[in-house]
Scaffold this motif. Structure first.
Motif, PDB file in Angstrom:
ATOM      1  N   GLY A   1       4.597 -41.752  12.535  1.00  0.00           N
ATOM      2  CA  GLY A   1       3.929 -42.763  11.703  1.00  0.00           C
ATOM      3  C   GLY A   1       2.515 -43.050  12.174  1.00  0.00           C
ATOM      4  O   GLY A   1       1.592 -43.165  11.382  1.00  0.00           O
ATOM      5  N   ALA A   2       2.342 -43.162  13.488  1.00  0.00           N
ATOM      6  CA  ALA A   2       1.004 -43.426  14.037  1.00  0.00           C
ATOM      7  C   ALA A   2       0.068 -42.259  13.763  1.00  0.00           C
ATOM      8  O   ALA A   2      -1.100 -42.459  13.397  1.00  0.00           O
ATOM      9  N   LEU A   3       0.554 -41.027  13.923  1.00  0.00           N
ATOM     10  CA  LEU A   3      -0.298 -39.854  13.671  1.00  0.00           C
ATOM     11  C   LEU A   3      -0.703 -39.751  12.208  1.00  0.00           C
ATOM     12  O   LEU A   3      -1.872 -39.526  11.887  1.00  0.00           O
ATOM     13  N   VAL A   4       0.261 -39.922  11.328  1.00  0.00           N
ATOM     14  CA  VAL A   4      -0.044 -39.862   9.892  1.00  0.00           C
ATOM     15  C   VAL A   4      -0.972 -41.012   9.504  1.00  0.00           C
ATOM     16  O   VAL A   4      -1.947 -40.830   8.768  1.00  0.00           O
ATOM     17  N   GLY A   5      -0.690 -42.198  10.005  1.00  0.00           N
ATOM     18  CA  GLY A   5      -1.540 -43.358   9.702  1.00  0.00           C
ATOM     19  C   GLY A   5      -2.958 -43.178  10.201  1.00  0.00           C
ATOM     20  O   GLY A   5      -3.924 -43.520   9.517  1.00  0.00           O
ATOM     21  N   ALA A   6      -3.126 -42.614  11.392  1.00  0.00           N
ATOM     22  CA  ALA A   6      -4.465 -42.385  11.935  1.00  0.00           C
ATOM     23  C   ALA A   6      -5.231 -41.390  11.071  1.00  0.00           C
ATOM     24  O   ALA A   6      -6.414 -41.572  10.789  1.00  0.00           O
TER      25      ALA A   6
ATOM     26  N   SER B   1      -8.529 -42.446   8.910  1.00  0.00           N
ATOM     27  CA  SER B   1      -9.841 -41.831   9.164  1.00  0.00           C
ATOM     28  C   SER B   1     -10.423 -41.237   7.898  1.00  0.00           C
ATOM     29  O   SER B   1     -11.627 -41.299   7.669  1.00  0.00           O
ATOM     30  N   LEU B   2      -9.572 -40.657   7.037  1.00  0.00           N
ATOM     31  CA  LEU B   2     -10.074 -40.112   5.769  1.00  0.00           C
ATOM     32  C   LEU B   2     -10.558 -41.230   4.844  1.00  0.00           C
ATOM     33  O   LEU B   2     -11.593 -41.109   4.193  1.00  0.00           O
ATOM     34  N   TYR B   3      -9.804 -42.322   4.793  1.00  0.00           N
ATOM     35  CA  TYR B   3     -10.178 -43.436   3.931  1.00  0.00           C
ATOM     36  C   TYR B   3     -11.524 -44.030   4.349  1.00  0.00           C
ATOM     37  O   TYR B   3     -12.317 -44.456   3.526  1.00  0.00           O
ATOM     38  N   SER B   4     -11.810 -44.020   5.631  1.00  0.00           N
ATOM     39  CA  SER B   4     -13.041 -44.643   6.117  1.00  0.00           C
ATOM     40  C   SER B   4     -14.293 -43.893   5.684  1.00  0.00           C
ATOM     41  O   SER B   4     -15.393 -44.428   5.748  1.00  0.00           O
ATOM     42  N   LEU B   5     -14.171 -42.657   5.246  1.00  0.00           N
ATOM     43  CA  LEU B   5     -15.340 -41.884   4.833  1.00  0.00           C
ATOM     44  C   LEU B   5     -16.008 -42.454   3.586  1.00  0.00           C
ATOM     45  O   LEU B   5     -17.132 -42.095   3.267  1.00  0.00           O
TER      46      LEU B   5
ATOM     47  N   GLY C   1      -5.157 -47.253  10.846  1.00  0.00           N
ATOM     48  CA  GLY C   1      -4.081 -46.444  10.279  1.00  0.00           C
ATOM     49  C   GLY C   1      -2.978 -46.161  11.279  1.00  0.00           C
ATOM     50  O   GLY C   1      -1.795 -46.132  10.938  1.00  0.00           O
ATOM     51  N   ALA C   2      -3.371 -45.926  12.544  1.00  0.00           N
ATOM     52  CA  ALA C   2      -2.374 -45.650  13.586  1.00  0.00           C
ATOM     53  C   ALA C   2      -1.462 -46.849  13.795  1.00  0.00           C
ATOM     54  O   ALA C   2      -0.231 -46.703  13.916  1.00  0.00           O
ATOM     55  N   VAL C   3      -2.044 -48.043  13.828  1.00  0.00           N
ATOM     56  CA  VAL C   3      -1.237 -49.256  14.014  1.00  0.00           C
ATOM     57  C   VAL C   3      -0.287 -49.437  12.828  1.00  0.00           C
ATOM     58  O   VAL C   3       0.915 -49.672  13.009  1.00  0.00           O
ATOM     59  N   ALA C   4      -0.818 -49.295  11.621  1.00  0.00           N
ATOM     60  CA  ALA C   4       0.027 -49.465  10.434  1.00  0.00           C
ATOM     61  C   ALA C   4       1.124 -48.408  10.400  1.00  0.00           C
ATOM     62  O   ALA C   4       2.286 -48.694  10.086  1.00  0.00           O
TER      63      ALA C   4
ATOM     64  N   VAL D   1     -13.372 -43.854  13.504  1.00  0.00           N
ATOM     65  CA  VAL D   1     -12.613 -44.419  14.625  1.00  0.00           C
ATOM     66  C   VAL D   1     -11.892 -45.692  14.189  1.00  0.00           C
ATOM     67  O   VAL D   1     -10.697 -45.870  14.459  1.00  0.00           O
ATOM     68  N   LYS D   2     -12.609 -46.586  13.498  1.00  0.00           N
ATOM     69  CA  LYS D   2     -11.972 -47.833  13.039  1.00  0.00           C
ATOM     70  C   LYS D   2     -10.838 -47.548  12.067  1.00  0.00           C
ATOM     71  O   LYS D   2      -9.760 -48.133  12.162  1.00  0.00           O
ATOM     72  N   GLY D   3     -11.093 -46.650  11.108  1.00  0.00           N
ATOM     73  CA  GLY D   3     -10.057 -46.314  10.133  1.00  0.00           C
ATOM     74  C   GLY D   3      -8.851 -45.661  10.790  1.00  0.00           C
ATOM     75  O   GLY D   3      -7.699 -45.946  10.444  1.00  0.00           O
ATOM     76  N   GLY D   4      -9.120 -44.774  11.747  1.00  0.00           N
ATOM     77  CA  GLY D   4      -8.029 -44.114  12.460  1.00  0.00           C
ATOM     78  C   GLY D   4      -7.190 -45.094  13.255  1.00  0.00           C
ATOM     79  O   GLY D   4      -5.950 -45.008  13.279  1.00  0.00           O
ATOM     80  N   ALA D   5      -7.848 -46.023  13.924  1.00  0.00           N
ATOM     81  CA  ALA D   5      -7.124 -47.007  14.736  1.00  0.00           C
ATOM     82  C   ALA D   5      -6.266 -47.907  13.848  1.00  0.00           C
ATOM     83  O   ALA D   5      -5.079 -48.159  14.154  1.00  0.00           O
TER      84      ALA D   5
END
Length: 185
Positions: free
Chosen positions: A95-100, A104-108, A72-75, A66-70
Protein backbone atom coordinates in the motif's frame (compact mmCIF):
# COMPACT_ATOMS: atom_id res chain seq x y z
CA UNK A 1 21.52 49.59 -27.20
CA UNK A 2 18.66 51.04 -29.12
CA UNK A 3 14.94 50.50 -29.16
CA UNK A 4 13.72 48.01 -31.72
CA UNK A 5 10.26 47.66 -33.21
CA UNK A 6 9.52 44.22 -34.69
CA UNK A 7 6.50 42.57 -36.25
CA UNK A 8 5.45 39.16 -37.58
CA UNK A 9 4.39 38.39 -41.13
CA UNK A 10 3.30 35.09 -42.69
CA UNK A 11 5.16 35.22 -46.00
CA UNK A 12 8.61 36.15 -47.23
CA UNK A 13 7.01 38.42 -49.84
CA UNK A 14 5.36 40.36 -47.01
CA UNK A 15 8.77 40.72 -45.32
CA UNK A 16 10.28 41.97 -48.60
CA UNK A 17 7.46 44.53 -48.94
CA UNK A 18 7.92 45.62 -45.32
CA UNK A 19 11.67 46.09 -45.89
CA UNK A 20 10.99 48.31 -48.92
CA UNK A 21 8.35 50.30 -47.01
CA UNK A 22 10.74 50.85 -44.08
CA UNK A 23 13.46 51.97 -46.49
CA UNK A 24 10.97 54.37 -48.13
CA UNK A 25 10.09 55.66 -44.64
CA UNK A 26 13.73 56.73 -44.16
CA UNK A 27 15.22 53.82 -42.20
CA UNK A 28 18.68 52.70 -43.29
CA UNK A 29 19.14 49.17 -44.62
CA UNK A 30 21.73 48.41 -41.93
CA UNK A 31 19.10 49.17 -39.24
CA UNK A 32 16.56 46.66 -40.63
CA UNK A 33 16.73 42.93 -39.87
CA UNK A 34 14.48 40.14 -41.10
CA UNK A 35 14.63 36.53 -39.96
CA UNK A 36 12.63 33.43 -39.08
CA UNK A 37 11.86 32.58 -35.44
CA UNK A 38 11.68 28.83 -34.77
CA UNK A 39 8.83 27.43 -32.66
CA UNK A 40 9.43 27.43 -28.90
CA UNK A 41 11.70 24.57 -27.91
CA UNK A 42 13.48 24.42 -31.27
CA UNK A 43 16.13 27.12 -30.92
CA UNK A 44 18.94 24.66 -30.11
CA UNK A 45 20.42 26.85 -27.39
CA UNK A 46 21.88 23.76 -25.73
CA UNK A 47 24.29 21.33 -27.36
CA UNK A 48 21.89 18.42 -26.94
CA UNK A 49 19.07 20.53 -28.38
CA UNK A 50 16.23 22.55 -26.98
CA UNK A 51 16.01 25.97 -25.38
CA UNK A 52 16.27 25.18 -21.67
CA UNK A 53 18.30 22.85 -19.49
CA UNK A 54 15.00 21.76 -17.93
CA UNK A 55 11.37 22.31 -18.67
CA UNK A 56 10.09 25.81 -17.81
CA UNK A 57 7.81 25.58 -14.80
CA UNK A 58 9.46 22.40 -13.56
CA UNK A 59 11.49 24.21 -10.92
CA UNK A 60 9.15 22.98 -8.17
CA UNK A 61 8.71 19.45 -9.55
CA UNK A 62 11.33 17.79 -7.29
CA UNK A 63 9.71 19.19 -4.17
CA UNK A 64 6.22 18.33 -5.44
CA UNK A 65 7.15 14.74 -6.26
CA UNK A 66 8.63 14.24 -2.78
CA UNK A 67 5.58 15.75 -1.04
CA UNK A 68 3.16 13.80 -3.22
CA UNK A 69 5.10 10.58 -2.71
CA UNK A 70 5.21 11.00 1.06
CA UNK A 71 1.49 11.77 1.31
CA UNK A 72 0.66 8.85 -0.97
CA UNK A 73 2.88 6.50 1.03
CA UNK A 74 1.12 7.39 4.28
CA UNK A 75 -2.33 6.99 2.73
CA UNK A 76 -1.31 3.73 1.07
CA UNK A 77 0.12 2.34 4.31
CA UNK A 78 -3.12 3.16 6.14
CA UNK A 79 -5.19 1.42 3.46
CA UNK A 80 -2.73 -1.49 3.42
CA UNK A 81 -2.96 -1.81 7.20
CA UNK A 82 -6.73 -2.16 6.90
CA UNK A 83 -6.20 -5.14 4.59
CA UNK A 84 -3.79 -6.94 6.97
CA UNK A 85 -6.30 -9.67 7.91
CA UNK A 86 -6.36 -10.70 4.23
CA UNK A 87 -2.88 -9.71 2.97
CA UNK A 88 -0.83 -10.16 6.10
CA UNK A 89 2.17 -7.95 6.89
CA UNK A 90 2.84 -7.27 3.21
CA UNK A 91 -0.38 -5.19 2.88
CA UNK A 92 0.94 -1.97 4.43
CA UNK A 93 4.21 -2.26 2.51
CA UNK A 94 2.52 -2.70 -0.88
CA UNK A 95 0.00 0.00 0.00
CA UNK A 96 2.79 2.43 0.86
CA UNK A 97 4.65 1.69 -2.38
CA UNK A 98 1.57 2.06 -4.55
CA UNK A 99 0.50 5.19 -2.66
CA UNK A 100 3.94 6.77 -3.04
CA UNK A 101 3.93 6.13 -6.77
CA UNK A 102 0.42 7.50 -7.31
CA UNK A 103 1.13 10.50 -5.08
CA UNK A 104 4.31 11.40 -6.96
CA UNK A 105 2.51 11.21 -10.32
CA UNK A 106 -0.37 13.33 -9.05
CA UNK A 107 2.03 16.02 -7.86
CA UNK A 108 3.24 16.68 -11.42
CA UNK A 109 0.10 18.76 -12.03
CA UNK A 110 1.94 21.65 -10.31
CA UNK A 111 4.26 22.05 -13.29
CA UNK A 112 3.58 25.04 -15.53
CA UNK A 113 4.17 25.73 -19.19
CA UNK A 114 6.07 28.81 -20.38
CA UNK A 115 3.79 31.84 -20.34
CA UNK A 116 1.48 30.57 -17.59
CA UNK A 117 1.32 32.93 -14.63
CA UNK A 118 3.24 32.01 -11.51
CA UNK A 119 1.45 32.14 -8.15
CA UNK A 120 2.64 35.72 -7.62
CA UNK A 121 1.16 36.81 -10.98
CA UNK A 122 4.50 37.20 -12.75
CA UNK A 123 5.33 35.67 -16.14
CA UNK A 124 1.91 36.42 -17.63
CA UNK A 125 3.12 37.24 -21.15
CA UNK A 126 2.86 34.49 -23.75
CA UNK A 127 6.05 33.23 -25.36
CA UNK A 128 7.03 34.55 -28.79
CA UNK A 129 5.32 32.73 -31.64
CA UNK A 130 7.17 31.20 -34.56
CA UNK A 131 7.24 32.90 -37.94
CA UNK A 132 8.86 35.51 -40.13
CA UNK A 133 9.86 38.72 -38.35
CA UNK A 134 11.17 42.07 -39.44
CA UNK A 135 12.78 44.46 -36.98
CA UNK A 136 14.00 48.03 -37.22
CA UNK A 137 16.18 50.00 -34.81
CA UNK A 138 14.71 53.38 -33.87
CA UNK A 139 16.38 56.36 -32.23
CA UNK A 140 13.44 58.26 -30.81
CA UNK A 141 9.67 58.30 -30.29
CA UNK A 142 9.02 59.84 -33.73
CA UNK A 143 10.91 57.03 -35.50
CA UNK A 144 9.14 54.45 -33.34
CA UNK A 145 5.75 55.82 -34.35
CA UNK A 146 6.79 55.92 -38.01
CA UNK A 147 7.98 52.27 -37.91
CA UNK A 148 4.84 51.20 -36.04
CA UNK A 149 2.67 52.94 -38.64
CA UNK A 150 4.44 51.20 -41.52
CA UNK A 151 4.12 47.75 -39.91
CA UNK A 152 0.46 48.28 -39.00
CA UNK A 153 -0.37 49.52 -42.50
CA UNK A 154 1.17 46.38 -44.01
CA UNK A 155 -0.73 44.07 -41.67
CA UNK A 156 2.02 42.97 -39.27
CA UNK A 157 0.85 40.88 -36.34
CA UNK A 158 2.18 40.86 -32.81
CA UNK A 159 4.25 44.01 -33.07
CA UNK A 160 6.69 44.25 -30.19
CA UNK A 161 9.15 46.66 -28.64
CA UNK A 162 12.56 45.44 -27.52
CA UNK A 163 16.07 46.65 -26.79
CA UNK A 164 19.09 45.46 -28.70
CA UNK A 165 21.58 46.06 -31.46
CA UNK A 166 20.93 45.75 -35.16
CA UNK A 167 24.25 45.97 -36.96
CA UNK A 168 24.64 45.55 -40.72
CA UNK A 169 21.10 44.16 -40.93
CA UNK A 170 21.64 41.54 -38.18
CA UNK A 171 19.92 41.63 -34.78
CA UNK A 172 22.84 39.92 -33.06
CA UNK A 173 21.53 39.96 -29.49
CA UNK A 174 18.00 38.77 -30.32
CA UNK A 175 16.80 36.22 -27.75
CA UNK A 176 14.00 34.05 -29.17
CA UNK A 177 13.21 32.81 -25.64
CA UNK A 178 12.58 36.26 -24.18
CA UNK A 179 8.96 37.18 -23.54
CA UNK A 180 7.87 39.84 -26.06
CA UNK A 181 6.55 43.25 -25.00
CA UNK A 182 3.61 43.52 -27.41
CA UNK A 183 2.55 47.01 -28.40
CA UNK A 184 0.05 46.16 -31.18
CA UNK A 185 -1.83 43.36 -32.84
Amino acid sequence: MSNIIAGHFQLQDEIANARLALLDAGFGAARISSFYVNPPGQHDVYELGGDHDKSPGAKESDEGVVKGGAAGAVAGAVVGAATMPVTGPIGPVVGALVGAHVGSLYSLHKMKEAGEPDEDGSNVRAPRKAGMMIAVAVDDQAQEQRALGVLLRLGAREIERAEGQITAGDWRDFDPNSLPELIAG
